[in-house]
Write an enzyme that holds these catalytic residues in place. Structure first.
Site, short mmCIF file in Angstrom:
data_model
loop_
_atom_site.label_atom_id
_atom_site.label_comp_id
_atom_site.label_asym_id
_atom_site.label_seq_id
_atom_site.Cartn_x
_atom_site.Cartn_y
_atom_site.Cartn_z
N LYS A 174 42.17 13.06 -6.48
CA LYS A 174 43.53 13.29 -6.94
C LYS A 174 43.51 14.16 -8.19
O LYS A 174 43.20 13.72 -9.29
CB LYS A 174 44.26 11.98 -7.27
CG LYS A 174 45.78 12.22 -7.44
CD LYS A 174 46.46 11.18 -8.28
CE LYS A 174 46.49 11.53 -9.74
NZ LYS A 174 47.34 12.72 -10.06
N GLY A 227 41.10 11.68 -18.57
CA GLY A 227 42.49 11.75 -19.00
C GLY A 227 42.71 10.98 -20.28
O GLY A 227 41.82 10.84 -21.12
N GLY A 228 43.92 10.44 -20.44
CA GLY A 228 44.33 9.81 -21.68
C GLY A 228 43.85 8.37 -21.81
O GLY A 228 43.59 7.68 -20.83
N THR A 231 46.10 5.51 -20.14
CA THR A 231 45.88 5.40 -18.70
C THR A 231 44.51 4.81 -18.41
O THR A 231 44.36 4.00 -17.48
CB THR A 231 46.02 6.78 -18.03
OG1 THR A 231 47.31 7.31 -18.31
CG2 THR A 231 45.84 6.67 -16.53
N GLY A 232 43.51 5.19 -19.19
CA GLY A 232 42.17 4.65 -19.00
C GLY A 232 42.14 3.14 -19.16
O GLY A 232 41.48 2.43 -18.39
N GLU A 249 36.39 9.23 -19.03
CA GLU A 249 36.33 10.16 -20.16
C GLU A 249 37.73 10.28 -20.70
O GLU A 249 38.61 10.83 -20.04
CB GLU A 249 35.76 11.52 -19.72
CG GLU A 249 35.19 12.33 -20.87
CD GLU A 249 36.15 13.32 -21.46
OE1 GLU A 249 37.15 12.90 -22.09
OE2 GLU A 249 35.92 14.53 -21.29
N CYS A 283 39.49 18.32 -24.54
CA CYS A 283 39.16 16.96 -24.99
C CYS A 283 38.19 16.95 -26.15
O CYS A 283 38.19 16.03 -26.98
CB CYS A 283 38.63 16.12 -23.84
SG CYS A 283 37.20 16.86 -22.99
N GLU A 384 45.13 11.99 -31.17
CA GLU A 384 44.86 13.26 -30.52
C GLU A 384 46.18 13.95 -30.17
O GLU A 384 47.01 13.39 -29.46
CB GLU A 384 44.04 13.00 -29.25
CG GLU A 384 43.53 14.22 -28.55
CD GLU A 384 42.72 13.87 -27.30
OE1 GLU A 384 41.81 14.64 -26.97
OE2 GLU A 384 43.01 12.84 -26.67
#
Length: 497
Positions: A174, A227-228, A231-232, A249, A283, A384
């Protein structure tokens, strides 16, 4: 209707008929329209991946056969490099030359993992018993959900897809809904390279719709996500009930440390690149600058001058040095981030607002921004921005530089500039970050591991460990001279202990 989902070896539309428009960050124009998957489509894709893996149709291939497949994909990517770079540039708004560099890195990633697959993975262990053979084997972990970001769409997908294929896994890919075109093309190339049916599956759509099924379904063995942080954390919670393996990551707030004895011209130039490349949407961006007090004014004044001269522009602008932010909502996020920094007392030296150029007003452009007078406890220092915003802090001692550099919940990357290589090595050793550059900032190679400490994530991509993430380790003990154990009494007349 677009048929841009790939499930069980066939291209198809969404089961609901829903579509998604991809818009150019440069001017908001329509780039393409793609299918938007439903939860039912995700479940079908997971089922296809599960069946293909459990059947052994691909997992039973030899390491060499799987490496050859990945090599063929690399060849096809090289053949289509110009076409793929154009898709990346259209979707992300980045300069075409940057997208071309990215595609070259994608090819290098596939070649790295193809070569890695040809090395010896299994080995024997000496357990001190002549009649026992003890063997360690590596087997594919199973079905993988691979979820990529929008800033380097195909590159960071390649970091997942290439090792998954070499390992013998089946997967559901995805990409970000904002940048799907290069992922679609990659799946076409995997199909052309003759991967078995059901091994590679493609789902498009926002995480809010398809993410939960991809990360919680018990048929999925591993989730790899870039991603963020928020969400992780959600993925970790969703994976817990079935104890899925995770590779995450989750970004960073990366210190870039300049000592007074550094080659200041080189350090300043790299600081500008580290913070403002791809408009800070990296990142590992070096957006947290730490400068030794005695050279603060010289360093910061020059960075401010350089930042103010950076030319913004779209993919077709041959004079552009960096491009737009990915979306209107992200532009608003960066604007709010800067406003919060000003409220906290950070001193705005340059930028801090949208571009006022007439030819860029339809796009999502933000000026390179520098904040001075920052403290470690400020929101703009700790959080960030994922935009072109640099914060500047000062330090007086080596020990203080390390302490400030580590004063973050993240730990992805950092940089150290000093001509005293022993000092630089001490600082690099003291920083709790997954990658530390000394007298450089930003380069990576597929041969070296990538990943972070602390809340920057779990696991590693690239290197040899990037393949290990997709493998299970099995120990096979073979007794070549079997006999009774004699542990328990046997009343039938057998041997007694």
């Amino acid at each position: 209707m677009p048929s841009s989902l790939y499930i069980d070896g066939a291209w198809r539309e969404s089961s609901t008929g829903r579509t998604h428009e991809v818009r150019s960050p440069h001017d908001g124009s329509l780039v393409t329209t793609v299918s938007e998957a439903s939860v039912e489509d995700v479940l079908e894709a997971i089922g296809a991946a599960r069946r293909s893996f459990d059947s052994g149709v691909f997992a039973s291939w030899s390491w060499k056969e799987r490496s050859d497949l990945v090599s063929r994909i690399a060849d096809l990517l090289e053949r289509d490099a110009a076409q793929v770079a154009k898709k990346e540039s259209d979707d992300t708004g980045k300069r075409l030359i940057e997208a071309e560099y990215d595609v070259a890195d994608v090819v290098a990633t596939f070649r790295h993992f193809a070569a890695l697959g040809l090395k010896e993975h299994d080995h024997f262990v000496d357990v001190g018993l002549a009649h026992v053979t003890s063997r360690i084997v590596h087997e594919p972990i199973g079905v993988c959900s691979l979820i990529g970001p929008w800033n380097y769409p195909l590159l960071q997908i390649a970091w997942k897809v290439a090792p998954a294929l070499v390992a013998g896994c089946s997967f559901i890919l995805k990409p970000s809904e904002l940048t799907p075109e290069s992922a679609i093309h990659l799946i076409k190339l995997i199909e052309e390279a003759r991967a078995p049916r059901g091994v590679a599956n493609l789902i498009l759509g926002p995480g809010s719709v398809v993410g939960n099924a991809l990360t919680t379904d018990p048929r999925v063995d591993l989730v790899s996500f870039t991603g963020g942080l928020t969400t992780g954390k959600t993925i970790m919670i969703g994976a817990a009930p079935t104890v899925k393996k995770l590779a995450l990551e989750l970004g960073g707030k990366n210190p870039h440390i300049i000592f007074a004895d550094a080659d200041l011209d080189a350090a300043i130039d790299n600081a500008v690149t580290g913070a403002f490349l791809h408009s800070g949407q990296v990142c590992s961006a070096g957006t947290r600058l730490l400068v030794e007090r005695s050279v603060h004014d010289r360093v910061v004044n020059e960075i401010v001058r350089r930042a103010g001269e950076i030319r913004l522009g779209g993919p077709a602008d041959l004079n552009a040095e960096t491009g737009p932010l990915i979306s209107q909502s992200h532009l608003k996020t960066v604007e709010n981030y800067v406003a919060k920094g000003i409220e906290e007392g950070a001193k705005l030296l340059v930028g801090g607002k949208r571009s006022n150029r007439e030819d860029l007003k339809q796009g999502w452009y933000f000026q390179p921004t520098v904040f001075d007078g920052c403290k470690s406890d400020m929101f703009c220092v700790q959080e960030e921005s994922f935009g072109p915003v640099m914060t500047v802090e000062v330090f007086d001692t080596e020990k203080e530089a390390i302490a400030i550099g580590n004063d973050t919940i993240f730990g992805l990357s950092g940089g150290v500039w000093s001509q005293d290589l022993e000092k630089a090595a001490r600082v690099a050793a003291g920083l709790r970050h997954g990658t530390v550059w000394v007298n450089d900032f930003g380069p990576y190679r597929p041969q070296a591991e990538w990943g972070g400490y602390k809340q920057s994530g779990i696991g590693r991509e690239l290197g040899s460990h990037g393949l290990s993430e997709y493998l299970e380790i099995k120990h096979i003990w073979t007794n070549n001279s079997p006999s009774k154990s004699g542990w328990f009494h046997d009343s039938s007349g057998g041997d007694e202990k």
